[in-house]
Design a protein around this motif. Structure first.
Motif, PDB file in Angstrom:
ATOM      1  N   CYS A 637       0.871  -1.167   0.000  1.00  0.00           N
ATOM      2  CA  CYS A 637       0.000   0.000   0.000  1.00  0.00           C
ATOM      3  C   CYS A 637       0.910   1.220   0.000  1.00  0.00           C
ATOM      4  O   CYS A 637       2.131   1.092   0.005  1.00  0.00           O
ATOM      5  CB  CYS A 637      -0.918  -0.008   1.217  1.00  0.00           C
ATOM      6  SG  CYS A 637      -0.047   0.417   2.745  1.00  0.00           S
ATOM      7  N   VAL A 638       0.319   2.431  -0.010  1.00  0.00           N
ATOM      8  CA  VAL A 638       1.196   3.595  -0.143  1.00  0.00           C
ATOM      9  C   VAL A 638       1.884   3.987   1.164  1.00  0.00           C
ATOM     10  O   VAL A 638       2.857   4.743   1.156  1.00  0.00           O
ATOM     11  CB  VAL A 638       0.452   4.807  -0.740  1.00  0.00           C
ATOM     12  CG1 VAL A 638       0.079   4.515  -2.175  1.00  0.00           C
ATOM     13  CG2 VAL A 638      -0.759   5.171   0.093  1.00  0.00           C
ATOM     14  N   GLY A 639       1.349   3.516   2.305  1.00  0.00           N
ATOM     15  CA  GLY A 639       2.074   3.723   3.562  1.00  0.00           C
ATOM     16  C   GLY A 639       2.115   5.153   4.047  1.00  0.00           C
ATOM     17  O   GLY A 639       1.322   6.012   3.607  1.00  0.00           O
ATOM     18  N   CYS A 643      -0.549   8.126   3.115  1.00  0.00           N
ATOM     19  CA  CYS A 643      -1.789   7.753   3.782  1.00  0.00           C
ATOM     20  C   CYS A 643      -1.845   8.329   5.192  1.00  0.00           C
ATOM     21  O   CYS A 643      -0.866   8.267   5.929  1.00  0.00           O
ATOM     22  CB  CYS A 643      -1.920   6.239   3.833  1.00  0.00           C
ATOM     23  SG  CYS A 643      -3.418   5.725   4.675  1.00  0.00           S
ATOM     24  N   PHE A 645      -3.240   7.133   7.688  1.00  0.00           N
ATOM     25  CA  PHE A 645      -3.153   6.098   8.736  1.00  0.00           C
ATOM     26  C   PHE A 645      -1.779   5.437   8.789  1.00  0.00           C
ATOM     27  O   PHE A 645      -1.480   4.698   9.700  1.00  0.00           O
ATOM     28  CB  PHE A 645      -4.209   5.022   8.492  1.00  0.00           C
ATOM     29  CG  PHE A 645      -5.605   5.542   8.502  1.00  0.00           C
ATOM     30  CD1 PHE A 645      -6.174   5.996   9.712  1.00  0.00           C
ATOM     31  CD2 PHE A 645      -6.366   5.611   7.350  1.00  0.00           C
ATOM     32  CE1 PHE A 645      -7.474   6.494   9.726  1.00  0.00           C
ATOM     33  CE2 PHE A 645      -7.653   6.104   7.368  1.00  0.00           C
ATOM     34  CZ  PHE A 645      -8.225   6.563   8.561  1.00  0.00           C
ATOM     35  N   GLY A 646      -0.987   5.635   7.786  1.00  0.00           N
ATOM     36  CA  GLY A 646       0.262   4.880   7.656  1.00  0.00           C
ATOM     37  C   GLY A 646       1.185   5.029   8.860  1.00  0.00           C
ATOM     38  O   GLY A 646       1.341   6.116   9.400  1.00  0.00           O
ATOM     39  N   SER A 675       1.490  -4.097   4.213  1.00  0.00           N
ATOM     40  CA  SER A 675       0.469  -3.069   4.450  1.00  0.00           C
ATOM     41  C   SER A 675       0.989  -2.085   5.475  1.00  0.00           C
ATOM     42  O   SER A 675       1.705  -2.470   6.413  1.00  0.00           O
ATOM     43  CB  SER A 675      -0.824  -3.691   4.979  1.00  0.00           C
ATOM     44  OG  SER A 675      -1.518  -4.314   3.932  1.00  0.00           O
ATOM     45  N   GLY A 676       0.573  -0.815   5.336  1.00  0.00           N
ATOM     46  CA  GLY A 676       1.117   0.236   6.208  1.00  0.00           C
ATOM     47  C   GLY A 676       0.425   0.366   7.548  1.00  0.00           C
ATOM     48  O   GLY A 676       0.928   1.052   8.441  1.00  0.00           O
ATOM     49  N   CYS A 677      -0.712  -0.289   7.718  1.00  0.00           N
ATOM     50  CA  CYS A 677      -1.378  -0.270   9.029  1.00  0.00           C
ATOM     51  C   CYS A 677      -2.366  -1.415   9.056  1.00  0.00           C
ATOM     52  O   CYS A 677      -2.588  -2.060   8.031  1.00  0.00           O
ATOM     53  CB  CYS A 677      -2.066   1.086   9.252  1.00  0.00           C
ATOM     54  SG  CYS A 677      -3.683   1.197   8.442  1.00  0.00           S
ATOM     55  N   ARG A 679      -5.349  -1.661   8.698  1.00  0.00           N
ATOM     56  CA  ARG A 679      -6.449  -1.651   7.728  1.00  0.00           C
ATOM     57  C   ARG A 679      -6.105  -2.556   6.546  1.00  0.00           C
ATOM     58  O   ARG A 679      -6.980  -2.981   5.808  1.00  0.00           O
ATOM     59  CB  ARG A 679      -6.725  -0.225   7.257  1.00  0.00           C
ATOM     60  CG  ARG A 679      -7.464   0.551   8.333  1.00  0.00           C
ATOM     61  CD  ARG A 679      -7.590   2.026   8.001  1.00  0.00           C
ATOM     62  NE  ARG A 679      -8.202   2.721   9.133  1.00  0.00           N
ATOM     63  CZ  ARG A 679      -7.556   3.009  10.260  1.00  0.00           C
ATOM     64  NH1 ARG A 679      -6.277   2.716  10.381  1.00  0.00           N
ATOM     65  NH2 ARG A 679      -8.175   3.589  11.249  1.00  0.00           N
ATOM     66  N   ASN A 680      -4.835  -2.784   6.378  1.00  0.00           N
ATOM     67  CA  ASN A 680      -4.363  -3.885   5.519  1.00  0.00           C
ATOM     68  C   ASN A 680      -4.805  -3.780   4.059  1.00  0.00           C
ATOM     69  O   ASN A 680      -5.298  -4.729   3.472  1.00  0.00           O
ATOM     70  CB  ASN A 680      -4.826  -5.216   6.134  1.00  0.00           C
ATOM     71  CG  ASN A 680      -4.132  -6.416   5.523  1.00  0.00           C
ATOM     72  OD1 ASN A 680      -3.124  -6.245   4.818  1.00  0.00           O
ATOM     73  ND2 ASN A 680      -4.651  -7.590   5.774  1.00  0.00           N
ATOM     74  N   CYS A 681      -4.593  -2.607   3.475  1.00  0.00           N
ATOM     75  CA  CYS A 681      -5.022  -2.412   2.086  1.00  0.00           C
ATOM     76  C   CYS A 681      -4.293  -3.323   1.103  1.00  0.00           C
ATOM     77  O   CYS A 681      -4.789  -3.584   0.011  1.00  0.00           O
ATOM     78  CB  CYS A 681      -4.857  -0.949   1.685  1.00  0.00           C
ATOM     79  SG  CYS A 681      -5.979   0.108   2.600  1.00  0.00           S
TER      80      CYS A 681
HETATM   81  S1  SF4 Z   1      -2.889  -0.315   4.821  1.00  0.00           S
HETATM   82 FE1  SF4 Z   1      -3.059   1.409   6.181  1.00  0.00          FE
HETATM   83  S2  SF4 Z   1      -1.346   2.637   5.566  1.00  0.00           S
HETATM   84 FE2  SF4 Z   1      -1.672   1.267   3.919  1.00  0.00          FE
HETATM   85  S3  SF4 Z   1      -2.997   2.361   2.551  1.00  0.00           S
HETATM   86 FE3  SF4 Z   1      -4.275   1.118   3.852  1.00  0.00          FE
HETATM   87  S4  SF4 Z   1      -4.862   2.478   5.448  1.00  0.00           S
HETATM   88 FE4  SF4 Z   1      -3.115   3.416   4.499  1.00  0.00          FE
END
Ligand code: SF4
Ligand SMILES: Cc1cc2nc3c(=O)[nH]c(=O)nc-3n(C[C@H](O)[C@H](O)[C@H](O)COP(=O)(O)OP(=O)(O)OC[C@H]3O[C@@H](n4cnc5c(N)ncnc54)[C@H](O)[C@@H]3O)c2cc1C
Ligand code: SF4
Ligand code: FES
Lengths: 810, 113
Positions: A637-639, A643, A645-646, A675-677, A679-681
Motif C-alpha cells: 500500500c502507499v504507507g 496515507c 493512517f500509515g 500493508s502500512g497499518c 487496515r491492511n489495504c
Molecule cells: S494499509 Fe493502512 S497505511 Fe496502507 S494504505 Fe491502507 S490504510 Fe493506508
C-alpha cells in the motif's frame, strides 16, 4: 595361373582376409600388400595396453616379417598408394606402379580433427596408430598436463593410459555424459565417478574453442572462455572412413566406399573391407563386423558366393577398474520396457531393454560377468517371457524360485548390519521393538536407524514387519511418481546427506526405475538440486515446465503473456509509456492489471518474446517472473508517505524485499505483501508472507493463502526494525527453499513441519545467519534477469528450425 | 511413394530432451530430440486442446503436453495411459549429425490443393 591381388592397407581387416585366402586356396593369388605405416599387421585395439604400459609393441604383432615371407606375400610397407588407375588396372605407389587383376581397398579410417585454431601445433596428436602411441609415451615421460578432447572409447583409453604414465589428465567431452553413444546417463555417471576416483578430471558439455600456444601447445581454450594448461593435447573426437583413393578413382562413395553384400565396390574388380566401407547406409568402427567382412570378402575373391549381414554389436572399455558393457539398442520408448537394477553401494547398474518379449539392448556397469549371456540373447532374439521376472539376475537364477524379501530379512542373523550410516544391527532394532517400539519413528529415535541417509528405511520396516507380524503394516509413503518409491522428503534428505549433485547421480544412487525420469519428477529434482547446490549444479531447462523454459505464461491458445517487474507495485510514466509502446508494436490484444499490482500483456506470439523483452529491458524493466515457481510479487500500500493512517514506509519495505528475493527459484510460487497499518489495504494477511506495519514496528505473518484454499497467515514474529524484518523473512524464505516438497506452497509445508519448528530455526541466531548466507550465495548465481540473457544469446531458439511455408511461396 | 528427405539442421540445434518446430503449409511439425539422441517428428498439436507438444517435457521416448499433461509416444503418436488420442507422426532421421525430415507429405498435400 595365379591372379595378381593387390591390397591397400595392412590393418586389422586385411590381415584376416589374407589368412582366410591362404587357408581356403593358397595358390589362387599372388599377393602384394601396401601399408602406409612402416610395419605390417598388428592388433590395433591393443594399442591402449601398450600406451598404459601393460604390453609392448612386440606383444601385439599379429603377422611377422617371417610369416609374410613364408607365405610369399610381397610387402611394400612404409609406402603410400597415391592413385588407382582403373583404365589400365594399376595401383600407383610412391615407389612405382603395379598392375592388378583384383584390388582390395582396406585403408581403414582417419582420425577426425576439429578445425580449431592451433590444431597443427606440435604437441597436438590423434590416437590411431603405433606412432601416435609412441608419441604419447614419449610426451608422458616428462610428466606435465594432458588434455584429451573426446570422452568416447578411444579418448578414455588414451586418458587412462596417460594417467598411468603419470600425467595430470583432463578429459573434455562435448556431450552431457561420457560415451553417450554406448551408455545411458546413469552408466555414464558411474564411469565418470570411477575415472575421477583415479584422478582423471572430466568436463562434460565442454566445447573446444581454440588450442593455444606459440611454438608448441600450451593450453586449450573452451567456448565458455575457461582456459586449461596443456603440454599435450590428444584429439579423439571421432574417425572418418579413409576414402580418398576411391573417390579419386571414381568409385561410388557415400560416407564410406559403397559396397554390396559381397563387399564389391561399384567396380567389379575392386573390393573394399573394413572401416573404409559403407554397407546399407552403415559404417563399421569395431573389429567384430570387420572379421565377418574379411571372411565374406575372401570367399567373394575366390568366386564363391557369400553375403555379409551386419549383426548387433557390443562395446567394452579397456580400462582396468571400469567395468562396462553395452550392446544393442538401449533407447527407451513405447512398446519397450525397461528392467533396471541398481545397487548404489556396489556402484552397479544394469539395464535391460525389452521389446515384444525379446531382449533388444543392455547396458551394464560395475558388474559385467554375465554380459556374454545377455549379448547372446540379444543376438538370438529368443523369447524371454518365461524368465522375465528373474532375467536381470542373470543365467544363475533361471529356473530357480523367486526370493521373498521378507523371508530374506527373517533369515538375516541378529548381528547383520541394517543401517550403515549409524552402525545399527538387526539385533539393535529387534531389541528396540521388544522394548515397545511399534513404528518407524520410534525405532528411529531409539536406535538412530534410518535417521541419516534413509536408504535403509525399507529394511527397517521389514524388520518391524518380521518381528511384529500382523501388528505392523508397512506404510506406503506417497512416492514422487512412478519412477521411484521414495517420497519427496526422502529424496531431498538424501540429496543433501549423500551430496548428490546431478540428476544422473540421483537416478543412480537412489535407484530410479526409469532411465531419465518423467515430467513429474524431473522438475522437482531440478529444483532440489539447484536449491541445494547452487554452485555445482547446472540448471536443466529441459526439466522445466514450458512457462519457466520460455520465461512467459502460456495461454490456452498457445500465445504467451509478458509481465515486467514493477518493484513493490511502483511505476513511472516512462515505464508506462514503454509498456504501451511495446503493446502496440507487438499487437498485444489484451492489457490487464494483475491482482499483484503488475501489468500483464496477454497474447504475445512465441517468436516475438525475445524482441518484446529486449524493448522492455531497454526501458529499464526486467522479468516479473509471473510464470515462475519463484518470487512473484510484493504487493504494497502507499504507507505513511501519503496515507493518513500509515505507520511505516510499507512501499519502501516492499521494494526492499522484492529487490532481495527476486529471481530465486522456490518450490512453488511465492507472493508477498506489505500493508502500512492494520487496515491492511495490501491484503498482507492472506499471502505466503505478509507484513503489517504498526506503530511499534512490523508484524510478520507467514503461511497464508488465497488460492484454491483461503487461509489467514500465522504470526511468525513482531519485530521493531526493518532490518530485522528483512532478515527473518529471508531466513524463512530459504528454510522453505531448503525443506519443502516441490509444489507445496508455504502454508502446506508449514502445516507439515509445524510453525514451532520453523520458529526454532529462524530465531536461532546462528541458524538464521546460515540460512541468509546460503540464500545470498544462491542469489549470486541465480538472481539474473532471464529476459536479458535470452534476448541476447538464445533468441534464435524461439524461431522455427525451418520454414517450408516460405520456401513454397518463393 | 518416393522418399524425399530434406536437411533441416544440425542435431545440436535442438537441445537434448527438447524440440524445435518446422513451419509447413500443413501446420507446424515438432521435431524432437531424445536424451539418447534420436529424432522424431510429430504434428505440433495436441489432440486434446491443441497444446504445442514441442514445448512439453521429453522423457524416454515420450513427450508430456505442456497444457494438461497428456503423454504421447514419440514413435507412434499414441496417447499413453488412460487418455485416448493420436498425433500424426512423420519420418525423421539423423545422418552425419544432420537432421533429415521426410517431406513427401508436404508435396502430396500441395499437389492436391
Ligand atoms: S494499509 Fe493502512 S497505511 Fe496502507 S494504505 Fe491502507 S490504510 Fe493506508
Ligand atoms: C587405440 C585404438 C583402440 C581400439 N580399440 C578397439 C576395441 O577395443 N575394440 C574394437 O572392436 N575396435 C577397437 N578399435 C578399432 C579397430 O582398431 C578398428 O575398427 C580396426 O582397426 C579397423 O580395421 P581396418 O583394417 O579397417 O583399418 P586399420 O586397422 O586402421 O588399417 C588400415 C591401414 O591402412 C593403411 N593405409 C591407409 N591409407 C593407405 C594408403 N593410401 N596406402 C597404403 N596404406 C594405407 C593405414 O596406414 C593402416 O595401417 C580401436 C582403435 C584404436 C585406434
Ligand atoms: S484464477 Fe484460474 S482462470 Fe483465473 S487466471 Fe488464475 S488459473 Fe486462470
Ligand atoms: S492440450 Fe494437450 S493435454 Fe490438453
Amino acid at each position: 595361373m595365379k591372379q595378381e591381388l593387390v591390397i591397400i592397407g595392412a590393418g586389422m581387416a586385411s590381415g584376416r582376409v589374407i589368412e582366410h585366402l591362404l587357408k581356403e586356396d593358397p595358390d589362387a593369388f599372388e599377393i602384394t600388400l601396401f601399408n602406409a605405416e612402416p610395419r605390417g599387421n598388428y592388433n590395433r585395439i591393443m594399442l591402449s595396453p601398450v600406451l598404459s604400459g601393460d604390453k609392448s609393441y612386440a606383444d601385439i604383432i599379429t603377422h611377422t616379417d617371417d610369416w609374410y615371407e613364408q607365405n610369399g606375400i610381397t610387402c611394400r610397407f612404409g609406402e603410400h598408394v597415391v592413385r588407382i588407375d582403373r583404365e589400365t588396372g594399376t595401383v600407383v605407389g610412391q615407389r612405382g606402379a603395379l598392375p592388378y587383376d583384383k584390388l582390395l581397398i582396406a585403408t581403414g579410417s582417419a582420425p577426425f580433427i576439429i578445425p580449431v585454431e592451433g590444431k597443427d601445433l606440435p604437441g597436438v596428436i590423434t590416437y590411431r596408430d603405433l606412432d601416435d602411441t609412441n608419441a604419447m609415451i614419449e610426451a608422458a615421460a616428462s610428466g606435465g598436463k594432458a588434455v584429451v578432447i573426446g570422452g568416447g572409447l578411444l579418448g578414455l583409453e588414451a586418458a587412462a593410459g596417460l594417467k598411468e604414465r603419470g600425467m595430470d589428465v583432463t578429459v573434455l567431452h562435448l556431450m552431457g555424459h561420457l560415451m553417450e553413444r554406448q551408455l545411458d546417463e546413469s552408466a555414464g555417471f558411474l564411469l565418470r565417478r570411477d575415472l575421477e576416483k583415479r584422478g582423471i578430471k572430466v568436463k562434460c558439455r565442454a566445447s573446444t574453442a581454440a588450442i593455444l600456444g606459440e611454438t608448441r601447445v600450451e593450453g586449450v581454450l573452451l567456448e565458455d572462455n575457461e582456459g586449461l594448461e596443456a603440454d599435450l593435447v590428444v584429439m579423439a573426437v571421432g574417425i572418418r572412413p579413409e576414402t580418398r583413393l576411391a573417390t579419386d578413382a571414381g568409385l561410388d562413395v557415400a560416407r564410406g566406399i559403397t559396397v554390396d553384400a559381397e563387399l564389391r565396390t561399384s567396380d567389379p574388380d575392386i573390393h573394399a573391407v573394413g572401416e573404409c566401407v559403407e554397407f546399407d547406409g552403415q559404417l563399421f568402427g569395431l573389429v567384430a563386423p570387420l572379421y565377418d567382412q574379411a571372411r565374406v570378402v575372401a570367399d567373394s575373391l575366390l568366386g564363391r558366393s557369400a553375403a555379409f549381414t551386419p549383426k548387433e554389436l557390443s562395446t567394452k572399455l579397456k580400462v582396468t577398474g571400469c567395468d562396462l558393457f553395452s550392446a544393442g539398442d538401449f533407447a527407451d520408448g513405447a512398446g519397450r520396457e525397461d528392467i533396471v537394477f541398481r545397487d548404489p553401494s556396489r556402484g552397479v547398474y544394469k539395464r535391460l531393454v525389452l521389446e515384444e518379449n525379446r531382449l533388444v539392448g543392455a547396458v551394464f556397469y560395475g558388474d559385467t560377468r554375465d554380459s556374454n549371456w545377455f549379448f547372446g540373447l540379444i543376438q538370438s532374439g529368443e523369447d524371454i517371457s518365461e524368465m522375465r521376472d528373474t532375467l536381470i539376475f542373470g543365467p544363475a537364477y533361471q529356473g530357480g524360485a523367486a526370493l521373498d524379501p521378507m523371508a530374506a530379512v527373517a533369515a538375516l542373523p541378529l548381528d547383520a548390519e541394517i543401517c550403515g550410516c549409524n552402525g545399527v544391527s538387526k539385533g539393535d532394532i529387534v531389541a528396540a521393538i521388544e522394548g515397545g517400539a511399534t513404528d518407524l519413528g520410534t525405532v528411529r529415535s531409539l536406535t538412530k536407524a534410518s535417521s541419516s541417509c534413509g536408504t535403509c528405511t525399507g529394511l527397517v520396516e521389514q524388520v518391524l514387519g518380521v518381528t511384529l507380524g500382523d501388528d505392523f503394516v508397512i506404510p506406503a509413503a506417497a512416492s514422487i511418481c512412478g519412477c521411484t518409491d521414495l517420497s519427496h522428503e526422502d529424496v531431498r534428505r538424501m540429496i543433501k546427506s549423500r551430496e548428490l549433485k546431478s540428476m544422473a547421480a540421483v537416478w543412480q544412487e537412489l535407484g530410479w526405475k526409469t532411465s531419465c525420469g518423467c515430467h513429474v519428477c524431473r522438475p522437482a529434482l531440478n529444483f532440489y538440486l539447484l536449491a541445494d547446490w547452487p554452485l555445482e549444479y547446472r540448471d536443466d531447462p529441459q526439466s522445466r515446465f514450458i512457462n519457466e523454459r520460455k520465461h512467459a505464461n502460456i495461454q490456452k491458445d498457445g500465445t504467451y503473456s509478458v509481465v515486467p517487474r514493477m518493484w513493490g507495485g511502483m511505476t513511472t510514466p516512462d515505464e508506462l509509456r514503454a509498456i504501451a509502446d511495446a503493446a502496440e508494436k507487438y499487437n498485444v490484444p489484451t492489457v490487464h492489471v494483475t491482482g499483484g499490482q503488475r501489468i500483464d500483456l496477454l497474447g504475445v506470439r512465441g517468436e516475438d518474446l525475445p524482441a518484446i523483452w529486449a524493448d522492455l529491458n531497454a526501458a529499464g524493466m526486467v522479468s516479473g517472473h509471473a510464470y515462475a515457481k519463484g518470487l512473484r510479487t510484493v504487493k504494497t500500500c502507499v504507507g505513511k508517505d501519503h496515507c493518513r493512517f500509515g505507520t511505516q514506509d510499507s512501499t519502501g519495505l516492499g521494494i526492499a524485499l522484492e529487490k532481495r528475493l527476486w529471481g530465486s527459484w522456490t518450490p512453488h510460487k511465492v507472493k508477498l505483501a506489505v500493508s502500512g497499518c492494520p487496515r491492511n489495504c495490501a491484503e498482507a494477511t492472506c499471502k505466503d508472507i505478509g507484513v503489517v506495519c504498526v506503530d511499534s514496528g512490523y508484524q510478520i505473518g507467514v503461511a497464508g493463502a488465497a488460492g484454491m484454499d483461503v487461509k489467514e497467515t500465522e504470526r511468525l514474529a513482531d519485530v521493531a526494525t526493518e532490518q530485522e524484518a528483512l532478515d527473518l523473512i529471508t531466513a524463512f524464505f530459504q528454510l522453505y527453499r531448503e525443506n519443502a516438497k516441490y509444489l507445496d506452497r508455504p502454508y502446506k509445508w508449514v502445516a507439515k513441519v509445524g510453525l514451532d519448528w520453523v520458529k526454532d530455526q529462524v530465531f536461532d541466531a546462528d541458524t538464521r545467519q546460515g540460512l541468509i548466507e546460503r540464500f545470498e550465495l544462491s542469489q549470486s548465481i541465480y538472481q539474473k534477469d532471464p529476459w536479458a540473457e535470452e534476448a541476447r544469446k538464445s533468441g534464435e531458439k524461439y524461431q522455427p528450425l525451418a520454414d517450408f511455408k516460405l520456401e513454397a511461396a518463393e | 511413394m518416393s522418399q524425399d528427405w530434406i536437411d533441416i539442421g544440425e542435431l545440436s540445434d535442438i537441445p537434448a530432451r527438447g524440440a524445435r518446430v518446422v513451419r509447413t503449409a500443413v501446420g507446424c511439425v515438432a521435431v524432437f530430440r531424445t536424451g539418447s539422441d534420436e529424432v522424431f517428428a510429430l504434428q505440433n498439436r495436441c489432440p486434446h486442446k491443441g497444446g504445442p507438444l514441442s514445448e512439453g517435457i521429453v522423457h524416454g521416448k515420450s513427450v508430456t503436453c505442456p497444457l494438461h499433461n497428456w503423454v504421447f509416444s514419440l514413435e507412434t503418436g499414441e496417447a499413453q495411459g488412460a487418455d485416448v488420442g493420436h498425433v500424426r507422426t512423420y519420418p525423421a532421421r539423423i545422418e552425419a549429425g544432420r537432421i533429415l525430415l521426410e517431406t513427401s507429405f508436404l508435396q502430396a498435400r500441395m499437389a492436391a490443393e
